[in-house]
Design an enzyme around this catalytic site. Structure first.
Site, PDB file in Angstrom:
ATOM      1  N   ASN A 217     -20.002  17.800   4.476  1.00 35.80           N
ATOM      2  CA  ASN A 217     -18.941  17.753   5.486  1.00 35.80           C
ATOM      3  C   ASN A 217     -19.148  16.619   6.485  1.00 35.80           C
ATOM      4  O   ASN A 217     -18.215  15.908   6.824  1.00 35.80           O
ATOM      5  CB  ASN A 217     -18.849  19.096   6.215  1.00 35.80           C
ATOM      6  CG  ASN A 217     -18.500  20.225   5.260  1.00 35.80           C
ATOM      7  OD1 ASN A 217     -18.164  19.971   4.115  1.00 35.80           O
ATOM      8  ND2 ASN A 217     -18.596  21.465   5.720  1.00 35.80           N
TER       9      ASN A 217
ATOM     10  N   GLU B 239      12.337  -7.151  -0.994  1.00 36.63           N
ATOM     11  CA  GLU B 239      12.930  -5.838  -1.298  1.00 36.63           C
ATOM     12  C   GLU B 239      11.847  -4.799  -1.567  1.00 36.63           C
ATOM     13  O   GLU B 239      11.929  -3.658  -1.122  1.00 36.63           O
ATOM     14  CB  GLU B 239      13.858  -5.941  -2.511  1.00 36.63           C
ATOM     15  CG  GLU B 239      15.163  -6.643  -2.195  1.00 36.63           C
ATOM     16  CD  GLU B 239      16.003  -6.847  -3.444  1.00 36.63           C
ATOM     17  OE1 GLU B 239      17.169  -6.473  -3.426  1.00 36.63           O
ATOM     18  OE2 GLU B 239      15.479  -7.379  -4.448  1.00 36.63           O
TER      19      GLU B 239
ATOM     20  N   SER C  39      17.699 -12.345 -12.926  1.00 39.35           N
ATOM     21  CA  SER C  39      18.320 -11.121 -13.414  1.00 39.35           C
ATOM     22  C   SER C  39      18.323 -11.165 -14.934  1.00 39.35           C
ATOM     23  O   SER C  39      18.475 -12.233 -15.528  1.00 39.35           O
ATOM     24  CB  SER C  39      19.756 -11.034 -12.891  1.00 39.35           C
ATOM     25  OG  SER C  39      20.518 -10.179 -13.719  1.00 39.35           O
TER      26      SER C  39
ATOM     27  N   GLN D  25     -10.115  17.275   1.576  1.00 36.63           N
ATOM     28  CA  GLN D  25     -10.349  16.334   0.481  1.00 36.63           C
ATOM     29  C   GLN D  25      -9.066  15.547   0.180  1.00 36.63           C
ATOM     30  O   GLN D  25      -9.120  14.449  -0.367  1.00 36.63           O
ATOM     31  CB  GLN D  25     -10.815  17.095  -0.761  1.00 36.63           C
ATOM     32  CG  GLN D  25     -11.098  16.221  -1.957  1.00 36.63           C
ATOM     33  CD  GLN D  25     -11.863  16.960  -3.030  1.00 36.63           C
ATOM     34  OE1 GLN D  25     -13.014  17.347  -2.824  1.00 36.63           O
ATOM     35  NE2 GLN D  25     -11.228  17.202  -4.166  1.00 36.63           N
TER      36      GLN D  25
ATOM     37  N   LYS E 137      21.555 -15.540 -11.127  1.00 35.55           N
ATOM     38  CA  LYS E 137      20.887 -14.837 -10.037  1.00 35.55           C
ATOM     39  C   LYS E 137      19.482 -15.340  -9.718  1.00 35.55           C
ATOM     40  O   LYS E 137      18.708 -15.704 -10.592  1.00 35.55           O
ATOM     41  CB  LYS E 137      20.778 -13.332 -10.376  1.00 35.55           C
ATOM     42  CG  LYS E 137      22.077 -12.564 -10.292  1.00 35.55           C
ATOM     43  CD  LYS E 137      22.694 -12.537  -8.902  1.00 35.55           C
ATOM     44  CE  LYS E 137      21.977 -11.571  -7.982  1.00 35.55           C
ATOM     45  NZ  LYS E 137      22.164 -10.170  -8.380  1.00 35.55           N
TER      46      LYS E 137
ATOM     47  N   HIS F  25      23.428  -5.920  17.300  1.00 39.39           N
ATOM     48  CA  HIS F  25      24.384  -5.175  16.463  1.00 39.39           C
ATOM     49  C   HIS F  25      24.773  -5.979  15.227  1.00 39.39           C
ATOM     50  O   HIS F  25      25.871  -5.834  14.703  1.00 39.39           O
ATOM     51  CB  HIS F  25      25.645  -4.802  17.244  1.00 39.39           C
ATOM     52  CG  HIS F  25      25.365  -4.157  18.562  1.00 39.39           C
ATOM     53  ND1 HIS F  25      25.180  -2.800  18.715  1.00 39.39           N
ATOM     54  CD2 HIS F  25      25.178  -4.705  19.796  1.00 39.39           C
ATOM     55  CE1 HIS F  25      24.934  -2.532  19.983  1.00 39.39           C
ATOM     56  NE2 HIS F  25      24.911  -3.666  20.664  1.00 39.39           N
TER      57      HIS F  25
ATOM     58  N   LYS G 248      -8.072  11.497   1.375  1.00 39.84           N
ATOM     59  CA  LYS G 248      -8.437  10.174   0.876  1.00 39.84           C
ATOM     60  C   LYS G 248      -7.321   9.437   0.156  1.00 39.84           C
ATOM     61  O   LYS G 248      -7.089   8.241   0.402  1.00 39.84           O
ATOM     62  CB  LYS G 248      -9.678  10.292  -0.008  1.00 39.84           C
ATOM     63  CG  LYS G 248     -10.947  10.394   0.840  1.00 39.84           C
ATOM     64  CD  LYS G 248     -12.170  10.735   0.047  1.00 39.84           C
ATOM     65  CE  LYS G 248     -12.346  12.213  -0.174  1.00 39.84           C
ATOM     66  NZ  LYS G 248     -12.416  13.003   1.068  1.00 39.84           N
TER      67      LYS G 248
HETATM   68  N1  ARG Z   1     -15.265  15.943  -1.800  1.00 37.25           N
HETATM   69  C1  ARG Z   1     -15.252  16.605  -0.556  1.00 37.25           C
HETATM   70  C2  ARG Z   1     -14.173  16.031   0.351  1.00 37.25           C
HETATM   71  O1  ARG Z   1     -13.715  14.996   0.069  1.00 37.25           O
HETATM   72  C3  ARG Z   1     -16.572  16.456   0.126  1.00 37.25           C
HETATM   73  C4  ARG Z   1     -16.865  17.537   1.107  1.00 37.25           C
HETATM   74  C5  ARG Z   1     -17.008  18.794   0.366  1.00 37.25           C
HETATM   75  N2  ARG Z   1     -17.533  19.854   1.185  1.00 37.25           N
HETATM   76  C6  ARG Z   1     -17.526  21.102   0.783  1.00 37.25           C
HETATM   77  N3  ARG Z   1     -18.001  21.959   1.601  1.00 37.25           N
HETATM   78  N4  ARG Z   1     -17.067  21.482  -0.385  1.00 37.25           N
HETATM   79  O2  ARG Z   1     -13.800  16.604   1.335  1.00 37.25           O
END
Ligand code: ARG
Length: 468
Positions: free
Chosen positions: A118, A298, A285, A330, A291, A164, A333
């Site tokens: 953690n 875009e 195009s 988790q 084109k 505008h 990420k």
């Molecule tokens: N892969 C986990 C995450 O990205 C790591 C931490 C996991 N901790 C746990 N107590 N299972 O959060």
């Protein structure tokens, strides 16, 4: 070695459980497929942690050296592409730790002393994002540099400024370009603010309550270049504010890129023809041979939804989570990585696109004719002759209506005709009715007069030369 120990998929946390994890659960819970990109920062954190453990007498110097050697090997293998990542080992932390223990035995199994995944994952992400923030700053500066180069190149060129989406007042093209310089300057500020706030070491929060082992958080923080340590272990374990803040800053960058993209799309249309994007930066195009499409802007505009979605995604993940760590986290990420990849690619291509775009100052100049863009100047002229602004506004409104009726410009009126609207009007009025006169009269700080824009440009050039 017992059969169980030999099993490479044996979980590092498997002691409590009597049965091995179902394959479906392994597939569902793994994060190694995407968190492997944290490997370098995970190893950096582990190195500092191991050194601290040795300083505190929690492991021996020999064990520390074995750990450091093993981690170096692992890093080299990952970088050479020969390291085998195992989904059954869940995440980057356990993949590295297990491989270390397989290599060096008991010492490897001591690395996780006084640490939890953690605080480890929070550390990895902070270290990673801190590096990314630096890279973003460089990319943003590059885009700013493109704007400054263009502003210098076209200094003096006049175009309509719009409100505008209607022609409003004439401005310098360079003033318009430097508006983007300012937007990206704020983005850099936002990112560095957020990088500063995230620059505290979470290591030592352990699972969430801290640890009873005699660790030294501060020395680890110092070794890793943090400004200090986080204050509350429970907060630390479940805190993702730093990722949210960066996602917000990235969203604003993307919005800025998107607004620029929209202008490039409009400006490259036949209706405007204000810019000509280089052929290498356009696409054709598949059906219409004539084109030339502005696909890059875009796509940048299109990717905005995605980046803002990434911000929303993490906000929703965090919403309603009880303290402290929950596995939901988790899910932090992928949106963070996606937003970073998207924004970085957008910044890089924008800098390139800008250097490969020609600005049609002839077309811009043409567009300043028609639309009575100097009407405000006439009103200001009357104000300087002591007419109350509201009255001046009304007078000029009537002048414009007459011109419209006769399909002529303000400058086509004779002095006598103008004087029928107000006797305070004199021959000097024609100077201010000209587009150039109008631009150069806007000398207030931050205004579009050439003298102000030249000053802003110099300041920007100086900032780009010295900041970084
Ligand atoms: N892969 C986990 C995450 O990205 C790591 C931490 C996991 N901790 C746990 N107590 N299972 O959060």
């Amino acid at each position: 070695m017992s059969a169980q120990q030999a099993d490479s998929s044996k979980k590092l946390w498997g002691g409590r459980l009597s049965e091995s994890t179902a394959a479906s659960v392994e597939a569902f819970t793994e994060s190694i497929s995407y968190d492997r990109r944290l490997y370098r920062h995970d190893i950096t954190g582990s190195r500092a942690h191991a050194r601290m453990l040795a300083r505190q007498g929690l492991i021996s110097k020999e064990e520390r050296d074995a750990i450091l050697g093993g981690l170096e090997e692992i890093q080299a293998e990952i970088e050479a592409g020969t390291f085998e990542f195992k989904p059954e080992l869940e995440d980057i932390h356990m993949n590295i730790e297990k491989s270390l223990t397989d290599r060096i035995g008991a010492a490897g199994a001591k690395l996780h002393t006084a640490r939890s995944r953690n605080d480890q994952v929070s550390l990895d992400l902070r270290l990673y994002l801190r590096d990314e923030a630096r890279e973003l700053d460089h990319l943003l500066a590059e885009v700013q540099r493109s704007f400054v180069t263009l502003a210098r190149k076209y200094l003096g060129a006049i175009m309509p400024g719009y409100t505008h989406m209607q022609r409003a007042q004439p401005v310098l093209l360079s003033h318009h370009l430097l508006a983007y310089y300012e937007m990206f300057a704020r983005d850099r500020g936002r990112i560095s603010d957020c990088a500063r706030r995230m620059n505290l070491s979470p290591l030592g929060a352990a699972a969430m309550a801290g640890t009873g082992l005699p660790i030294d958080r501060e020395s680890v923080a110092e070794e890793l270049g943090f400004d200090g340590v986080t204050a509350n272990s429970m907060d630390t374990s479940g805190d993702r504010d730093f990722a949210l803040e960066l996602l917000f800053a990235l969203s604003v960058v993307q919005l800025h890129l998107s607004r620029l993209a929209e202008e490039l799309v409009l400006w490259s249309s036949k209706e405007f023809e204000f810019v000509e994007i280089g052929d290498r930066y356009c696409t054709g195009s598949s059906i219409m041979p004539q084109k030339k499409n502005p696909d890059i802007p875009e796509l940048i505009r299109g990717k905005s939804g995605r980046v803002i979605g990434d911000l929303m995604s993490l906000m929703m993940t965090v919403k309603g989570l009880p303290l402290t760590y929950n596995r939901d986290l988790q899910e932090d990420k992928e949106p963070v990585f996606d937003a970073l990849d998207t924004v970085k690619a957008g910044l890089a291509i924008t800098a390139e696109l800008l250097t490969n775009t020609a600005f049609r100052t002839d077309r811009m100049q043409q567009a300043t004719i028609g639309g009575f863009m100097t009407a405000t100047d006439l009103a200001d002229y009357l104000v300087l002759k002591d007419m109350p602004f509201r009255e001046a506004h009304g007078v000029v409104g009537r002048v414009v209506a007459l011109c419209q009726q006769r399909d002529i410009e303000l400058t086509d009126l004779t002095l006598a005709e103008l004087q029928e609207f107000s006797t305070v009007i004199e021959n000097d009025v024609f100077e201010i009715l000209s587009v150039k006169g109008s631009v150069n009269s806007r000398t207030s700080t931050g205004g579009t007069a050439e003298i102000q824009v030249a000053r802003a440009l110099e300041r920007a050039e100086q900032q780009l030369g010295t900041i970084e």
